[in-house]
Design a protein around this motif. Sequence first.
Motif, PDB file in Angstrom:
ATOM      1  N   GLU A 203      -2.801  29.893 114.715  1.00 12.73           N
ATOM      2  CA  GLU A 203      -1.876  30.539 113.794  1.00 12.73           C
ATOM      3  C   GLU A 203      -2.247  30.149 112.374  1.00 12.73           C
ATOM      4  N   LEU A 204      -2.310  31.151 111.501  1.00  8.23           N
ATOM      5  CA  LEU A 204      -2.574  30.920 110.083  1.00  8.23           C
ATOM      6  C   LEU A 204      -1.273  31.079 109.313  1.00  8.23           C
ATOM      7  N   GLN A 205      -0.938  30.091 108.510  1.00  8.62           N
ATOM      8  CA  GLN A 205       0.241  30.154 107.645  1.00  8.62           C
ATOM      9  C   GLN A 205      -0.203  30.011 106.202  1.00  8.62           C
ATOM     10  N   TRP A 206       0.377  30.833 105.319  1.00 10.20           N
ATOM     11  CA  TRP A 206       0.102  30.687 103.893  1.00 10.20           C
ATOM     12  C   TRP A 206       1.416  30.478 103.151  1.00 10.20           C
ATOM     13  N   VAL A 207       1.362  29.536 102.191  1.00 11.86           N
ATOM     14  CA  VAL A 207       2.553  29.069 101.479  1.00 11.86           C
ATOM     15  C   VAL A 207       2.275  29.131  99.986  1.00 11.86           C
ATOM     16  N   PHE A 208       3.266  29.594  99.215  1.00  9.38           N
ATOM     17  CA  PHE A 208       3.094  29.711  97.767  1.00  9.38           C
ATOM     18  C   PHE A 208       4.362  29.243  97.070  1.00  9.38           C
ATOM     19  N   ASP A 209       4.166  28.417  96.042  1.00  9.61           N
ATOM     20  CA  ASP A 209       5.278  27.947  95.229  1.00  9.61           C
ATOM     21  C   ASP A 209       5.247  28.707  93.897  1.00  9.61           C
ATOM     22  N   PRO A 210       6.206  29.620  93.649  1.00  9.79           N
ATOM     23  CA  PRO A 210       6.184  30.388  92.397  1.00  9.79           C
ATOM     24  C   PRO A 210       6.252  29.518  91.151  1.00  9.79           C
ATOM     25  N   ALA A 211       6.843  28.314  91.268  1.00 11.13           N
ATOM     26  CA  ALA A 211       6.975  27.442  90.099  1.00 11.13           C
ATOM     27  C   ALA A 211       5.695  26.676  89.797  1.00 11.13           C
ATOM     28  N   ALA A 212       4.817  26.516  90.778  1.00 14.03           N
ATOM     29  CA  ALA A 212       3.600  25.721  90.588  1.00 14.03           C
ATOM     30  C   ALA A 212       2.325  26.547  90.655  1.00 14.03           C
ATOM     31  N   GLY A 213       2.343  27.621  91.441  1.00 10.59           N
ATOM     32  CA  GLY A 213       1.153  28.445  91.597  1.00 10.59           C
ATOM     33  C   GLY A 213       0.942  29.391  90.432  1.00 10.59           C
ATOM     34  N   LEU A 214      -0.065  30.236  90.564  1.00 12.26           N
ATOM     35  CA  LEU A 214      -0.452  31.141  89.480  1.00 12.26           C
ATOM     36  C   LEU A 214      -0.542  32.564  90.009  1.00 12.26           C
TER      37      LEU A 214
ATOM     38  N   ALA B 203     -10.687  35.238  83.681  1.00  9.78           N
ATOM     39  CA  ALA B 203     -10.036  34.041  84.210  1.00  9.78           C
ATOM     40  C   ALA B 203      -8.908  33.605  83.278  1.00  9.78           C
ATOM     41  N   PRO B 204      -7.832  33.048  83.812  1.00 13.42           N
ATOM     42  CA  PRO B 204      -6.739  32.565  82.962  1.00 13.42           C
ATOM     43  C   PRO B 204      -7.161  31.338  82.170  1.00 13.42           C
ATOM     44  N   ALA B 205      -6.381  31.021  81.143  1.00  9.71           N
ATOM     45  CA  ALA B 205      -6.699  29.862  80.305  1.00  9.71           C
ATOM     46  C   ALA B 205      -6.640  28.568  81.097  1.00  9.71           C
ATOM     47  N   ALA B 206      -5.729  28.482  82.072  1.00 13.48           N
ATOM     48  CA  ALA B 206      -5.599  27.286  82.908  1.00 13.48           C
ATOM     49  C   ALA B 206      -5.666  27.695  84.370  1.00 13.48           C
ATOM     50  N   LEU B 207      -6.470  26.991  85.145  1.00 16.81           N
ATOM     51  CA  LEU B 207      -6.604  27.287  86.566  1.00 16.81           C
ATOM     52  C   LEU B 207      -5.400  26.733  87.337  1.00 16.81           C
ATOM     53  N   PRO B 208      -5.104  27.314  88.500  1.00 12.53           N
ATOM     54  CA  PRO B 208      -3.981  26.793  89.286  1.00 12.53           C
ATOM     55  C   PRO B 208      -4.217  25.342  89.682  1.00 12.53           C
ATOM     56  N   LEU B 209      -3.174  24.536  89.534  1.00 13.30           N
ATOM     57  CA  LEU B 209      -3.271  23.100  89.796  1.00 13.30           C
ATOM     58  C   LEU B 209      -2.034  22.702  90.597  1.00 13.30           C
ATOM     59  N   VAL B 210      -2.186  22.569  91.903  1.00 13.64           N
ATOM     60  CA  VAL B 210      -1.051  22.295  92.777  1.00 13.64           C
ATOM     61  C   VAL B 210      -1.310  21.037  93.595  1.00 13.64           C
ATOM     62  N   ASP B 211      -0.238  20.528  94.192  1.00 10.27           N
ATOM     63  CA  ASP B 211      -0.310  19.371  95.078  1.00 10.27           C
ATOM     64  C   ASP B 211      -0.204  19.885  96.516  1.00 10.27           C
ATOM     65  N   PRO B 212      -1.316  19.943  97.260  1.00  6.90           N
ATOM     66  CA  PRO B 212      -1.274  20.508  98.618  1.00  6.90           C
ATOM     67  C   PRO B 212      -0.317  19.773  99.549  1.00  6.90           C
ATOM     68  N   GLU B 213      -0.255  18.442  99.440  1.00  7.53           N
ATOM     69  CA  GLU B 213       0.642  17.687 100.308  1.00  7.53           C
ATOM     70  C   GLU B 213       2.102  18.055 100.050  1.00  7.53           C
ATOM     71  N   ARG B 214       2.439  18.236  98.790  1.00  9.90           N
ATOM     72  CA  ARG B 214       3.813  18.640  98.449  1.00  9.90           C
ATOM     73  C   ARG B 214       4.112  20.051  98.963  1.00  9.90           C
ATOM     74  N   LEU B 215       3.158  20.954  98.830  1.00 13.55           N
ATOM     75  CA  LEU B 215       3.346  22.302  99.341  1.00 13.55           C
ATOM     76  C   LEU B 215       3.575  22.288 100.855  1.00 13.55           C
ATOM     77  N   GLU B 216       2.784  21.494 101.564  1.00 18.70           N
ATOM     78  CA  GLU B 216       2.924  21.440 103.024  1.00 18.70           C
ATOM     79  C   GLU B 216       4.272  20.851 103.427  1.00 18.70           C
ATOM     80  N   ALA B 217       4.719  19.829 102.706  1.00 22.32           N
ATOM     81  CA  ALA B 217       6.001  19.209 103.029  1.00 22.32           C
ATOM     82  C   ALA B 217       7.166  20.165 102.790  1.00 22.32           C
ATOM     83  N   ARG B 218       7.007  21.098 101.840  1.00 26.86           N
ATOM     84  CA  ARG B 218       8.088  22.018 101.479  1.00 26.86           C
ATOM     85  C   ARG B 218       7.851  23.428 102.022  1.00 26.86           C
TER      86      ARG B 218
END
Length: 267
Positions: A201-212, A224-239
Motif C-alpha cells: 500500500e502506498l500512502q501520501w501525506v501533505f501538510d499545507p502549512a509546511a509543504g509547497l 523553481a520557487p525562491a525557497a525549496l520545500p523543507l519539511v520534517d519527514p518524521e513529523r509528517l509520518e507521526a501526524r
Amino acid sequence: MTALLLRELERVETRVLGAVRCIDAVTRAQIDTPLQLQLAGGTLRRNRSGLYVVVGADALAAHAAAFALPPAAPAPGSVELALSVQDPLGRYLPRRAVLRLPRDPVAGQPDDLFTPVELALYPAAAAPTGANWSLLRASLHAQPGGDALGGALLLVRADGRVLARGLSDWRGEALVPVPGVPVTTWSDDPDAMVVSELAAELQWVFDPAAGLRTPLASVQAGRAPAALPLVDPERLEARAATLPNATQAVALAAGRTLSLSLVLAVP
C-alpha cells in the motif's frame, strides 16, 4: 631524585554536545560527500569521519566549561533545536529535523552523548538506483487546481510495516526506491506455490502549512520557487492521520518501475 618542573604554555579544551550522522534513507549507509547543515542556536563542524559535531549551543552555554560533570539542568533532551540539511550536489532532497539536547552523558543509554544522531536523507527524483530495486516514481498534484505538491511524504507499507519512504520535490516529483523485494516469494494462494509480486500500500501525506504548492504553469516552464520545500519527514509520518492523505494499492516486483500520477484533496 630530580624534581621535574612543568610549565603550561597553552591549553586547548573542547567540549562537544553531540553529533549528527547523515545516512541514505534507502541503503542506510553514511553519506560521505559534504552537506550543508544549519542548526538554529547552535554551531556544527564536520569532522574527518564525516560526522557533523555540535560544538556549541546558546541554550547550553554552561556546558562549555563543564568537563568532569555536566550541569544537571537542563534535563537531557529538553532543548529542541531546529536543524536543516541540504545537499549541494542535488542527489538528496533538503529536509528539516529537530535535534534534542543535551545528550545523556552516560554511555550505553539510548540517547547517549557518544552515539551520533542518525538523520535519513531521501533521494531526489534523478538519484541513481540499484539494479534489482522496485521503484515508484510519482507525480503529486493538488485537487482541485492541479498545483504540484512539494514536501509530501510517501510511505510504502506491507504486512503492517513500512518498507520505504520518500519525499516529493518542488515539482511534485518523487522517487521511492524499495530495495530487497524478492524475485519470487511464497504465495498465500493454495493454487500458486510462488509469486513474483509483493502486494503493498502506498500512502501520501501533505501538510499545507509546511509543504509547497507550485502552479502547474511554473512547473512546466521550469521556474523553481525562491525557497525549496523543507519539511520534517518524521513529523509528517507521526501526524499522517490528521493531515490530508490518501492511499493506493501497488504491486511491487524486483526490477520493476511503477509510474504513478497521484492527486490529493488539499484545503
